[in-house]
Enzyme design. Structure first.
Site, PDB file in Angstrom:
ATOM      1  N   THR A 161       0.822  -1.220   0.000  1.00  0.00           N
ATOM      2  CA  THR A 161       0.000   0.000   0.000  1.00  0.00           C
ATOM      3  C   THR A 161       0.855   1.269   0.000  1.00  0.00           C
ATOM      4  OG1 THR A 161      -0.108  -0.190   2.405  1.00  0.00           O
ATOM      5  CG2 THR A 161      -1.991  -1.039   1.156  1.00  0.00           C
ATOM      6  N   ASP A 164       6.435   2.565  -2.968  1.00  0.00           N
ATOM      7  CA  ASP A 164       7.173   1.623  -3.821  1.00  0.00           C
ATOM      8  C   ASP A 164       6.362   0.370  -4.114  1.00  0.00           C
ATOM      9  OD1 ASP A 164       9.127   3.464  -3.400  1.00  0.00           O
ATOM     10  OD2 ASP A 164      10.635   2.061  -2.643  1.00  0.00           O
ATOM     11  N   ARG A 210      -1.498  -4.742   6.400  1.00  0.00           N
ATOM     12  CA  ARG A 210      -1.964  -4.875   7.781  1.00  0.00           C
ATOM     13  C   ARG A 210      -3.374  -4.331   7.871  1.00  0.00           C
ATOM     14  NH1 ARG A 210       1.584  -0.227  10.795  1.00  0.00           N
ATOM     15  NH2 ARG A 210       1.462   1.324   9.146  1.00  0.00           N
ATOM     16  N   LEU A 219       4.337  -7.377   9.740  1.00  0.00           N
ATOM     17  CA  LEU A 219       5.749  -7.782   9.737  1.00  0.00           C
ATOM     18  C   LEU A 219       6.252  -8.144  11.141  1.00  0.00           C
ATOM     19  CD1 LEU A 219       7.548  -7.902   7.232  1.00  0.00           C
ATOM     20  CD2 LEU A 219       8.530  -5.707   7.879  1.00  0.00           C
ATOM     21  N   SER A 264      18.619   0.981   2.615  1.00  0.00           N
ATOM     22  CA  SER A 264      18.497   2.431   2.407  1.00  0.00           C
ATOM     23  C   SER A 264      19.838   3.149   2.474  1.00  0.00           C
ATOM     24  CB  SER A 264      17.574   2.985   3.499  1.00  0.00           C
ATOM     25  OG  SER A 264      17.679   4.373   3.568  1.00  0.00           O
ATOM     26  N   GLU A 284      20.192   5.712   3.978  1.00  0.00           N
ATOM     27  CA  GLU A 284      20.298   6.232   5.350  1.00  0.00           C
ATOM     28  C   GLU A 284      21.308   5.433   6.163  1.00  0.00           C
ATOM     29  OE1 GLU A 284      18.886   8.847   7.154  1.00  0.00           O
ATOM     30  OE2 GLU A 284      18.246   9.618   5.211  1.00  0.00           O
ATOM     31  N   TYR A 342      15.986   4.842  12.599  1.00  0.00           N
ATOM     32  CA  TYR A 342      15.620   4.251  11.300  1.00  0.00           C
ATOM     33  C   TYR A 342      16.864   3.706  10.604  1.00  0.00           C
ATOM     34  CZ  TYR A 342      14.365   4.081   6.319  1.00  0.00           C
ATOM     35  OH  TYR A 342      14.186   3.682   5.013  1.00  0.00           O
ATOM     36  N   ASN A 398      17.174   8.165  -1.915  1.00  0.00           N
ATOM     37  CA  ASN A 398      15.812   8.718  -1.845  1.00  0.00           C
ATOM     38  C   ASN A 398      15.131   8.668  -3.210  1.00  0.00           C
ATOM     39  OD1 ASN A 398      17.533   9.864   0.257  1.00  0.00           O
ATOM     40  ND2 ASN A 398      15.717  11.014   0.868  1.00  0.00           N
ATOM     41  N   PRO A 417      17.487  15.696  15.446  1.00  0.00           N
ATOM     42  CA  PRO A 417      18.500  15.570  16.502  1.00  0.00           C
ATOM     43  C   PRO A 417      19.885  15.250  15.937  1.00  0.00           C
ATOM     44  CG  PRO A 417      16.574  14.223  17.006  1.00  0.00           C
ATOM     45  CD  PRO A 417      16.360  14.766  15.633  1.00  0.00           C
TER      46      PRO A 417
END
Ligand code: NDP
Ligand code: GDP
Length: 341
Positions: free
Chosen positions: A10, A13, A33, A57, A123, A125, A147, A176, A277
């Site tokens: 949903t 991607d 879910r 998950l 990712s 990140e 994350y 991204n 932060p």
């Protein structure tokens, strides 16, 4: 007919990947879910072509059941708590879903269908406070948020299942990527939505955080093709997927406002609430390996991406105005705005 199971179908991607796999003749199973209100916006046009499976998950039994029911040739694990800023106030949830959830789905695949091919949504990140620029598959990780830390776990547990159990498991280290289906809290969509609302008189300012952050932004529709390509190779491997071009948030804002002939400096207000932060100052990917081994190329430029998103948000907001005028007798100014996150 090949069968694919997608978690996170949903989301941005998942919806593009489902469309792509359907166009290739796959039978697509979508794990979603339970939600109290319908959540099908991204998959509205294809929802009748999907075999729906309910699961979460964080719940291993439901993952085992999902793999049993789909009996898939390929599994794409796209589900995650995917928003970096939400991972500080919700670190435990982020860890449960984005880190340990990967172990659950891998374990379900190992138990039920160990020869299914597995894709993990890693990712950029993970590179965080970057130790090398541009970042490539061999660049060490230095995550800067719960994350990012969770994605590092997901990445390494995928590599570990590949090496321990000889599973065909790949990680795509995606930089991204955006689209008109991107969640409203992410910076690109927040900006293009605000541009549309400001242009149409529904909003007067845009409150932002760090405008100097730099990102390598691509189009989600291009990136899901790379996921599929990774699962069509002779041997499983990990790949960086990126455009190799970097822009500041300020440039993004400038280009988006310029699309509707406005100057961002008249509307953007800096708000410490949106400063993180710990920041990831810059991300720039080197996807030479994907280009050479997968033959993958990005097709949509940064400028085209921003234009596409602004145009789509203008269309959507205009339609919302018309709908509210007809059905609720609201004036344009009374339309609700998204709650800022
Ligand atoms: P989205 O946030 O749009 O989609 C996330 C999906 O995960 C949604 O379908 C969501 O369901 C589902 N989900 C969340 N929690 C659970 C759970 N506990 N159990 C089952 N499903 C759950 O993310 P994107 O489509 O943008 O990203 C896809 C994946 O790629 C994510 O893992 C993300 O972290 C990763 N990624 C994304 C990048 C990007 O730039 N977009 C870059 C690199 C990696 P629901 O609709 O119910 O909320
Ligand atoms: P991320 O790279 O996964 O964190 O994607 P985001 O789209 O959430 O953020 C990209 C960059 O934009 C980060 O460096 C943010 O600090 C920066 N940014 C600046 N202002 C904002 C804002 O108002 N919202 C968001 N989401 N990001 C912002």
């Amino acid at each position: 007919m090949k069968k694919a199971l997608i978690t996170g179908i949903t989301g941005q991607d998942g919806s593009y990947l489902a469309e792509f796999l359907l166009s290739k003749g796959y039978e697509v199973y979508g794990m979603r879910r339970r939600t109290s209100t319908p959540n099908f916006q991204n998959v509205e046009l294809i929802k009748d072509q999907i075999q729906w499976i309910s699961g979460d998950l964080t719940d291993l039994p439901s993952m085992i059941e999902a793999v049993r029911e789909a009996d898939p040739d390929e599994v794409y694990n796209l589900a995650a708590q995917s928003y970096v800023a939400a991972s500080w106030p919700q670190p435990s949830l982020t860890t449960q879903v984005t880190a340990l959830g990967v172990n659950n789905i891998l374990e379900a695949v190992r138990i039920v269908k160990p020869n299914a091919r597995f894709y993990q949504a890693s990712s950029s990140e993970m590179f965080g406070k970057v130790l090398e620029t541009p970042q490539r598959e061999t660049t060490p990780f230095y995550p800067r948020s719960p994350y990012g830390v969770s994605k590092v776990y997901g990445h390494w547990i995928t590599v570990n299942y590949r090496e321990s159990f000889n599973m065909y498991a790949c990680s795509g280290i995606l930089f991204n990527h955006e689209s008109p289906r991107r969640g409203h809290e992410f910076v690109t969509r927040k900006v293009t939505d605000a541009v549309a609302r400001i242009k149409l008189g529904l909003q007067s300012e845009l409150r932002m955080g760090n405008l100097d952050a730099k990102r390598d932004w691509g189009f989600a529709g291009d990136y899901v093709k790379a996921m599929w390509l990774m699962l069509q190779q002779d041997t499983p491997d990990d790949y960086v997927i990126s455009t190799g071009e970097m822009h500041t948030v300020r440039e993004l804002v400038d280009i988006a406002f310029s699309q509707v002939d406005l100057d961002y400096q008249d509307y953007v207000v800096l708000d410490p609430k949106f400063v993180r932060p710990a920041e990831v100052d810059l991300l720039l990917g080197d996807c030479t390996k994907a280009k050479q081994q997968l033959g993958w190329e990005t097709e949509v430029s940064f400028e085209q991406l921003v234009k596409m998103m602004v145009e789509e948000d203008l269309r959507r907001v205009q339609a919302e105005i018309a709908y509210n005028n007809i059905y609720h007798g609201h004036t344009e100014k009374q339309l609700t705005k998204p709650v800022p996150l």
